[in-house]
Design a protein around this motif. Sequence first.
Motif, PDB file in Angstrom:
ATOM      1  N   GLN A  29       0.831  -1.201   0.000  1.00 36.01           N
ATOM      2  CA  GLN A  29       0.000   0.000   0.000  1.00 36.01           C
ATOM      3  C   GLN A  29       0.867   1.253   0.000  1.00 36.01           C
ATOM      4  O   GLN A  29       0.560   2.231  -0.687  1.00 36.01           O
ATOM      5  CB  GLN A  29      -0.941  -0.005   1.201  1.00 36.01           C
ATOM      6  CG  GLN A  29      -1.985   1.081   1.169  1.00 36.01           C
ATOM      7  CD  GLN A  29      -2.918   0.927  -0.016  1.00 36.01           C
ATOM      8  OE1 GLN A  29      -3.332  -0.175  -0.355  1.00 36.01           O
ATOM      9  NE2 GLN A  29      -3.242   2.023  -0.657  1.00 36.01           N
ATOM     10  N   TYR A  30       1.956   1.244   0.743  1.00 36.90           N
ATOM     11  CA  TYR A  30       2.866   2.394   0.787  1.00 36.90           C
ATOM     12  C   TYR A  30       3.469   2.649  -0.598  1.00 36.90           C
ATOM     13  O   TYR A  30       3.521   3.783  -1.072  1.00 36.90           O
ATOM     14  CB  TYR A  30       3.981   2.142   1.810  1.00 36.90           C
ATOM     15  CG  TYR A  30       5.055   3.190   1.802  1.00 36.90           C
ATOM     16  CD1 TYR A  30       6.278   2.950   1.209  1.00 36.90           C
ATOM     17  CD2 TYR A  30       4.834   4.437   2.374  1.00 36.90           C
ATOM     18  CE1 TYR A  30       7.259   3.918   1.178  1.00 36.90           C
ATOM     19  CE2 TYR A  30       5.805   5.415   2.349  1.00 36.90           C
ATOM     20  CZ  TYR A  30       7.022   5.150   1.746  1.00 36.90           C
ATOM     21  OH  TYR A  30       7.983   6.119   1.715  1.00 36.90           O
ATOM     22  N   VAL A  31       3.907   1.600  -1.280  1.00 38.85           N
ATOM     23  CA  VAL A  31       4.483   1.749  -2.619  1.00 38.85           C
ATOM     24  C   VAL A  31       3.434   2.260  -3.601  1.00 38.85           C
ATOM     25  O   VAL A  31       3.713   3.145  -4.423  1.00 38.85           O
ATOM     26  CB  VAL A  31       5.092   0.412  -3.092  1.00 38.85           C
ATOM     27  CG1 VAL A  31       5.459   0.463  -4.561  1.00 38.85           C
ATOM     28  CG2 VAL A  31       6.308   0.068  -2.258  1.00 38.85           C
ATOM     29  N   MET A  32       2.220   1.754  -3.530  1.00 35.46           N
ATOM     30  CA  MET A  32       1.164   2.197  -4.447  1.00 35.46           C
ATOM     31  C   MET A  32       0.799   3.655  -4.198  1.00 35.46           C
ATOM     32  O   MET A  32       0.596   4.420  -5.152  1.00 35.46           O
ATOM     33  CB  MET A  32      -0.073   1.305  -4.308  1.00 35.46           C
ATOM     34  CG  MET A  32       0.152  -0.120  -4.778  1.00 35.46           C
ATOM     35  SD  MET A  32       0.779  -0.234  -6.462  1.00 35.46           S
ATOM     36  CE  MET A  32      -0.639   0.272  -7.380  1.00 35.46           C
ATOM     37  N   ASP A  33       0.722   4.073  -2.946  1.00 33.47           N
ATOM     38  CA  ASP A  33       0.433   5.472  -2.638  1.00 33.47           C
ATOM     39  C   ASP A  33       1.539   6.387  -3.142  1.00 33.47           C
ATOM     40  O   ASP A  33       1.274   7.451  -3.705  1.00 33.47           O
ATOM     41  CB  ASP A  33       0.250   5.672  -1.133  1.00 33.47           C
ATOM     42  CG  ASP A  33      -1.032   5.049  -0.612  1.00 33.47           C
ATOM     43  OD1 ASP A  33      -1.929   4.744  -1.430  1.00 33.47           O
ATOM     44  OD2 ASP A  33      -1.130   4.862   0.620  1.00 33.47           O
ATOM     45  N   ARG A  34       2.789   5.981  -2.948  1.00 32.40           N
ATOM     46  CA  ARG A  34       3.922   6.785  -3.414  1.00 32.40           C
ATOM     47  C   ARG A  34       3.933   6.870  -4.939  1.00 32.40           C
ATOM     48  O   ARG A  34       4.160   7.926  -5.516  1.00 32.40           O
ATOM     49  CB  ARG A  34       5.230   6.184  -2.901  1.00 32.40           C
ATOM     50  CG  ARG A  34       6.410   7.122  -3.116  1.00 32.40           C
ATOM     51  CD  ARG A  34       7.646   6.593  -2.489  1.00 32.40           C
ATOM     52  NE  ARG A  34       8.058   5.420  -3.268  1.00 32.40           N
ATOM     53  CZ  ARG A  34       8.968   4.556  -2.897  1.00 32.40           C
ATOM     54  NH1 ARG A  34       9.546   4.679  -1.729  1.00 32.40           N
ATOM     55  NH2 ARG A  34       9.288   3.539  -3.662  1.00 32.40           N
ATOM     56  N   HIS A  35       3.650   5.752  -5.606  1.00 31.86           N
ATOM     57  CA  HIS A  35       3.585   5.741  -7.071  1.00 31.86           C
ATOM     58  C   HIS A  35       2.482   6.668  -7.578  1.00 31.86           C
ATOM     59  O   HIS A  35       2.673   7.408  -8.543  1.00 31.86           O
ATOM     60  CB  HIS A  35       3.347   4.312  -7.556  1.00 31.86           C
ATOM     61  CG  HIS A  35       3.220   4.192  -9.035  1.00 31.86           C
ATOM     62  ND1 HIS A  35       4.276   4.357  -9.886  1.00 31.86           N
ATOM     63  CD2 HIS A  35       2.143   3.939  -9.809  1.00 31.86           C
ATOM     64  CE1 HIS A  35       3.854   4.205 -11.131  1.00 31.86           C
ATOM     65  NE2 HIS A  35       2.561   3.960 -11.105  1.00 31.86           N
ATOM     66  N   GLU A  36       1.330   6.645  -6.953  1.00 33.08           N
ATOM     67  CA  GLU A  36       0.219   7.520  -7.351  1.00 33.08           C
ATOM     68  C   GLU A  36       0.565   8.986  -7.132  1.00 33.08           C
ATOM     69  O   GLU A  36       0.233   9.845  -7.955  1.00 33.08           O
ATOM     70  CB  GLU A  36      -1.050   7.154  -6.578  1.00 33.08           C
ATOM     71  CG  GLU A  36      -2.257   7.986  -6.947  1.00 33.08           C
ATOM     72  CD  GLU A  36      -2.664   7.838  -8.398  1.00 33.08           C
ATOM     73  OE1 GLU A  36      -3.143   8.845  -8.969  1.00 33.08           O
ATOM     74  OE2 GLU A  36      -2.498   6.758  -8.976  1.00 33.08           O
ATOM     75  N   ALA A  37       1.252   9.302  -6.035  1.00 32.54           N
ATOM     76  CA  ALA A  37       1.658  10.680  -5.771  1.00 32.54           C
ATOM     77  C   ALA A  37       2.660  11.160  -6.815  1.00 32.54           C
ATOM     78  O   ALA A  37       2.583  12.309  -7.282  1.00 32.54           O
ATOM     79  CB  ALA A  37       2.252  10.799  -4.375  1.00 32.54           C
ATOM     80  N   GLU A  38       3.592  10.301  -7.216  1.00 28.08           N
ATOM     81  CA  GLU A  38       4.555  10.673  -8.258  1.00 28.08           C
ATOM     82  C   GLU A  38       3.860  10.877  -9.595  1.00 28.08           C
ATOM     83  O   GLU A  38       4.167  11.821 -10.327  1.00 28.08           O
ATOM     84  CB  GLU A  38       5.635   9.596  -8.389  1.00 28.08           C
ATOM     85  CG  GLU A  38       6.591   9.541  -7.223  1.00 28.08           C
ATOM     86  CD  GLU A  38       7.527   8.345  -7.289  1.00 28.08           C
ATOM     87  OE1 GLU A  38       8.325   8.214  -6.362  1.00 28.08           O
ATOM     88  OE2 GLU A  38       7.454   7.555  -8.262  1.00 28.08           O
TER      89      GLU A  38
END
Length: 128
Positions: A29-38
Amino acid sequence: MKQKYYIGFFMAVFFIASMLGIGYQMSYQYVMDRHEAEAQAKREERAPDRPKEEELVTTKGAAQKNEGYYLCELQGYVVVYLSDHETIYEMTEIPLDTLPENVRAEVEAGKYVETARELYGFLENYSS
């Protein structure tokens, strides 16, 4: 006595497996949130002046929000042109002689309307 060890061993394996699963879900979930923010930051960098999704206005034809419209007279009726003054955006059934004198003069001169919201507000006020 052996049965107690089996239960304890089973509980320890279950606890470790549960913790690994929870850790995996949290990191995913942390990686997906960071990817979406980028991705969102890249979209904003590419088009900083583009309005947000909820501010977009869809229209018929090739008009875009920033182009505007012109209300003009054609054969005694109000006609909406795109900003190029050549492409007819919409033919209305509003007779020019039913408009108030000041509005009629503006339409005859080519009244400019900036947004689709203003355009449809005008058309709703003076139709029927």
